[in-house]
Design an enzyme around this catalytic site. Structure first.
Site, PDB file in Angstrom:
ATOM      1  N   ASP A  58       0.836   7.613  -1.562  1.00  0.00           N
ATOM      2  CA  ASP A  58       1.308   6.498  -0.740  1.00  0.00           C
ATOM      3  C   ASP A  58       0.162   6.098   0.182  1.00  0.00           C
ATOM      4  O   ASP A  58      -0.083   6.757   1.194  1.00  0.00           O
ATOM      5  CB  ASP A  58       2.515   6.916   0.094  1.00  0.00           C
ATOM      6  CG  ASP A  58       3.796   6.983  -0.710  1.00  0.00           C
ATOM      7  OD1 ASP A  58       4.060   6.051  -1.484  1.00  0.00           O
ATOM      8  OD2 ASP A  58       4.533   7.974  -0.571  1.00  0.00           O
ATOM      9  N   ARG A  66      -2.811   7.838   3.741  1.00  0.00           N
ATOM     10  CA  ARG A  66      -2.963   9.303   3.745  1.00  0.00           C
ATOM     11  C   ARG A  66      -4.382   9.756   4.050  1.00  0.00           C
ATOM     12  O   ARG A  66      -4.578  10.816   4.634  1.00  0.00           O
ATOM     13  CB  ARG A  66      -2.525   9.880   2.401  1.00  0.00           C
ATOM     14  CG  ARG A  66      -1.108   9.505   1.965  1.00  0.00           C
ATOM     15  CD  ARG A  66      -0.081   9.776   3.030  1.00  0.00           C
ATOM     16  NE  ARG A  66       1.286   9.590   2.509  1.00  0.00           N
ATOM     17  CZ  ARG A  66       2.333   9.398   3.260  1.00  0.00           C
ATOM     18  NH1 ARG A  66       2.207   9.351   4.580  1.00  0.00           N
ATOM     19  NH2 ARG A  66       3.530   9.243   2.714  1.00  0.00           N
ATOM     20  N   ARG A 133       5.012  -2.428   7.840  1.00  0.00           N
ATOM     21  CA  ARG A 133       4.613  -2.215   6.447  1.00  0.00           C
ATOM     22  C   ARG A 133       4.871  -3.473   5.621  1.00  0.00           C
ATOM     23  O   ARG A 133       4.331  -3.610   4.524  1.00  0.00           O
ATOM     24  CB  ARG A 133       5.382  -1.036   5.844  1.00  0.00           C
ATOM     25  CG  ARG A 133       5.102   0.292   6.525  1.00  0.00           C
ATOM     26  CD  ARG A 133       6.105   1.348   6.098  1.00  0.00           C
ATOM     27  NE  ARG A 133       5.964   1.705   4.691  1.00  0.00           N
ATOM     28  CZ  ARG A 133       6.849   2.442   4.019  1.00  0.00           C
ATOM     29  NH1 ARG A 133       7.961   2.863   4.623  1.00  0.00           N
ATOM     30  NH2 ARG A 133       6.645   2.741   2.755  1.00  0.00           N
ATOM     31  N   LYS A 163       7.523  -2.011  -4.023  1.00  0.00           N
ATOM     32  CA  LYS A 163       8.643  -1.239  -3.491  1.00  0.00           C
ATOM     33  C   LYS A 163       9.176  -1.948  -2.240  1.00  0.00           C
ATOM     34  O   LYS A 163       8.460  -2.729  -1.623  1.00  0.00           O
ATOM     35  CB  LYS A 163       8.208   0.197  -3.168  1.00  0.00           C
ATOM     36  CG  LYS A 163       7.085   0.314  -2.126  1.00  0.00           C
ATOM     37  CD  LYS A 163       6.633   1.756  -1.979  1.00  0.00           C
ATOM     38  CE  LYS A 163       5.622   1.878  -0.861  1.00  0.00           C
ATOM     39  NZ  LYS A 163       5.066   3.241  -0.749  1.00  0.00           N
ATOM     40  N   HIS A 164      10.479  -1.764  -1.892  1.00  0.00           N
ATOM     41  CA  HIS A 164      11.469  -0.875  -2.508  1.00  0.00           C
ATOM     42  C   HIS A 164      12.559  -1.772  -3.071  1.00  0.00           C
ATOM     43  O   HIS A 164      13.336  -2.333  -2.303  1.00  0.00           O
ATOM     44  CB  HIS A 164      12.042   0.085  -1.483  1.00  0.00           C
ATOM     45  CG  HIS A 164      11.001   0.894  -0.764  1.00  0.00           C
ATOM     46  ND1 HIS A 164      10.311   0.408   0.342  1.00  0.00           N
ATOM     47  CD2 HIS A 164      10.526   2.143  -0.994  1.00  0.00           C
ATOM     48  CE1 HIS A 164       9.465   1.346   0.765  1.00  0.00           C
ATOM     49  NE2 HIS A 164       9.560   2.412  -0.035  1.00  0.00           N
ATOM     50  N   HIS A 176      14.795   8.187   4.626  1.00  0.00           N
ATOM     51  CA  HIS A 176      14.270   9.554   4.665  1.00  0.00           C
ATOM     52  C   HIS A 176      15.273  10.496   5.330  1.00  0.00           C
ATOM     53  O   HIS A 176      15.351  11.675   4.976  1.00  0.00           O
ATOM     54  CB  HIS A 176      12.949   9.610   5.446  1.00  0.00           C
ATOM     55  CG  HIS A 176      11.815   8.918   4.760  1.00  0.00           C
ATOM     56  ND1 HIS A 176      11.588   7.572   4.880  1.00  0.00           N
ATOM     57  CD2 HIS A 176      10.839   9.403   3.939  1.00  0.00           C
ATOM     58  CE1 HIS A 176      10.516   7.240   4.176  1.00  0.00           C
ATOM     59  NE2 HIS A 176      10.048   8.323   3.596  1.00  0.00           N
ATOM     60  N   ASP A 247      12.224   6.806  -5.861  1.00  0.00           N
ATOM     61  CA  ASP A 247      11.681   7.262  -4.588  1.00  0.00           C
ATOM     62  C   ASP A 247      11.935   8.772  -4.528  1.00  0.00           C
ATOM     63  O   ASP A 247      12.619   9.348  -5.390  1.00  0.00           O
ATOM     64  CB  ASP A 247      12.343   6.530  -3.422  1.00  0.00           C
ATOM     65  CG  ASP A 247      11.440   6.425  -2.197  1.00  0.00           C
ATOM     66  OD1 ASP A 247      10.474   7.203  -2.105  1.00  0.00           O
ATOM     67  OD2 ASP A 247      11.717   5.578  -1.330  1.00  0.00           O
TER      68      ASP A 247
END
Length: 339
Positions: A58, A66, A133, A163-164, A176, A247
Site C-alpha cells: 500500500d 510505506r 487519500r 479501491k475501494h 479497519h 481487502d
C-alpha cells in the site's frame, strides 16, 4: 497474499510462502530500514518460487506511504492534486502523472511489483479512513486525476489497483475497526461513487479492491463478499476483466463473514481472485491448513498478468534517468510535510 514480520524471512514464513495457495506477499513499513535491505528482502522472496510470488504494498502517497527515505520520494496526498486542480487543470494532470511515475519507478527498482493505488473513493468530508487519500469530491475530477496517475505508473512499467469499489467515502466508520454501513440506494451509488469505474479509467486498471462496506439497501453482504457487486456489477455490467483483490480479511469489516476460512471462502466465491490476510500469521496458517479452493487457470492468468514491465532495473539506473529526475523534482515541490 500474506505479509512477513521483518526485513528477513523466518523459517516459518518461508514454509508458509511455499504453500501453493500463496500467490503473493504484501509489505509494510516494518519491512523497510533502507534501500539495500529492501532489495535484499524482495530478492529473497522472489527466489523462493518459480514463477516468483507477486510482491505488493500500500504505497499511495500522503499518510499511506510505506517507504519514505533512502531511495524513496515523499509523495503528496491525493487531495493535494485535487486542490491543484481547482486552480490549474493542466498542472494538476501533469503533477498526477509525475507522481504515478515516481511512485511506480521507485518501487519497481526495489523489487516491488505492485502498489494498491489509486484510491478512487470520493471525498464526502466524513470518512475517517479516506480523508485526504481521495483526490476530490467530484467524480469527474477523480477520474481525470486518477487516470493521469495510472498513466504515470504504466509509463514506469507498473499496473494500478483502484479501491475501494464501489466507494468507501460516504460512510464515517473505518472498516479497519468497525463495520461500515452505507444506506444509499443503487442509483445514487451508481451515479456518483461508481463513476470513476464507468469511464475509460477502468481499462487502465490492472486490479480492483472492493470495500468492506455493507450497502444495506442493495445487498446485505459487504461488497468484498458480494457476488452482486463483484460479478453482476463489476464484471458483467462494467466489463472489468482484471484482478479482484479482497481487502485485508483480518479487518473488523470482514468479520461479518465468520472465521478466517469463512471469510476467504466467501470472498473467493463472490469473485475475488486473491485474498489478503495481513498481520495475523496464526490466521494465515489456519487458513492454509483448512482451505482448499480450486483456482481456475483464468484466475492464475489474470494474476500472472500483473508482473511489471520495468524501465529501470535498480535504484542506480533509476537515478541516471533524466525523466525520473525531472518527475521527482516536480513531486518534491508538491509533497506536504507529514505530521
Amino acid at each position: 497474499m500474506l505479509d512477513v514480520a521483518g526485513t528477513r524471512l523466518t523459517d516459518a514464513e518461508r514454509e508458509r510462502l511455499l504453500d501453493p495457495l500463496v500467490g503473493g506477499v504484501i509489505l509494510f513499513a516494518r519491512n523497510f530500514t533502507d534501500s539495500e535491505t529492501l532489495i535484499e528482502l524482495t530478492s529473497e522472496i522472489r527466489a523462493l518460487r518459480k514463477p516468483a510470488l507477486l510482491i505488493a504494498v500500500d504505497h499511495e502517497g500522503g499518510r499511506v506511504q510505506r517507504f519514505r527515505t533512502d531511495g524513496f520520494t515523499q509523495l503528496p496526498a491525493m487531495a493535494v492534486l485535487g486542490r491543484l486542480w481547482e486552480g490549474d487543470h493542466v498542472a494538476a494532470l501533469d503533477a498526477a502523472r509525475s507522481t504515478g511515475f515516481v511512485l511506480a519507478a521507485e518501487l519497481i527498482a526495489h523489487g516491488v511489483d505492485l502498489s494498491f493505488a489509486p484510491v478512487l473513493d470520493l471525498d464526502y468530508g466524513c470518512s475517517r479512513v479516506v480523508g485526504d487519500r481521495s483526490f476530490h469530491r467530484d467524480p469527474q475530477v477523480v477520474t481525470s486525476l486518477a487516470g493521469a496517475l495510472c498513466a504515470g505508473m504504466q509509463e514506469a512499467g507498473m499496473g494500478s489497483v483502484g479501491k475501494h469499489f464501489p466507494g468507501h467515502g460516504f460512510v464515517e466508520a473505518d472498516s479497519h475497526h468497525e463495520i461500515p454501513v452505507d444506506q444509499r440506494d443503487f442509483d445514487t451509488v451508481w451515479d456518483a461513487d461508481i463513476q470513476p469505474y464507468r469511464h475509460r479509467l477502468l481499462r487502465r486498471l490492472s486490479g480492483v479492491m472492493p470495500a468492506h462496506v455493507i450497502y444495506e439497501n442493495i445487498d446485505p453482504r459487504p461488497a468484498g463478499f458480494s457476488s452482486f457487486w463483484l460479478q453482476e456489477v463489476l464484471r458483467a455490467r462494467l466489463g472489468f476483466d482484471g484482478v479482484i483483490f479482497s481487502d485485508d480479511l483480518t479487518m473488523e469489516g470482514a468479520t461479518v463473514a465468520g472465521d478466517i476460512v469463512a471469510r476467504a471462502r466467501s470472498a473467493f466465491e463472490a469473485g475475488c481472485d486473491m485474498v489478503l490476510v495481513c498481520n495475523r500469521p496464526d490466521l494465515a496458517s489456519d487458513l492454509l491448513d483448512r482451505w482448499a479452493p480450486v483456482v481456475s487457470d483464468a484466475t492464475r492468468a489474470r494474476i500472472a498478468g500483473l508482473r511489471p514491465r520495468p524501465r529501470f532495473a535498480d535504484p542506480f539506473a533509476l537515478e541516471l534517468s533524466e525523466p525520473y529526475r525531472s518527475a521527482r523534482e516536480a513531486v518534491r515541490q508538491l509533497a506536504e510535510p507529514m505530521a
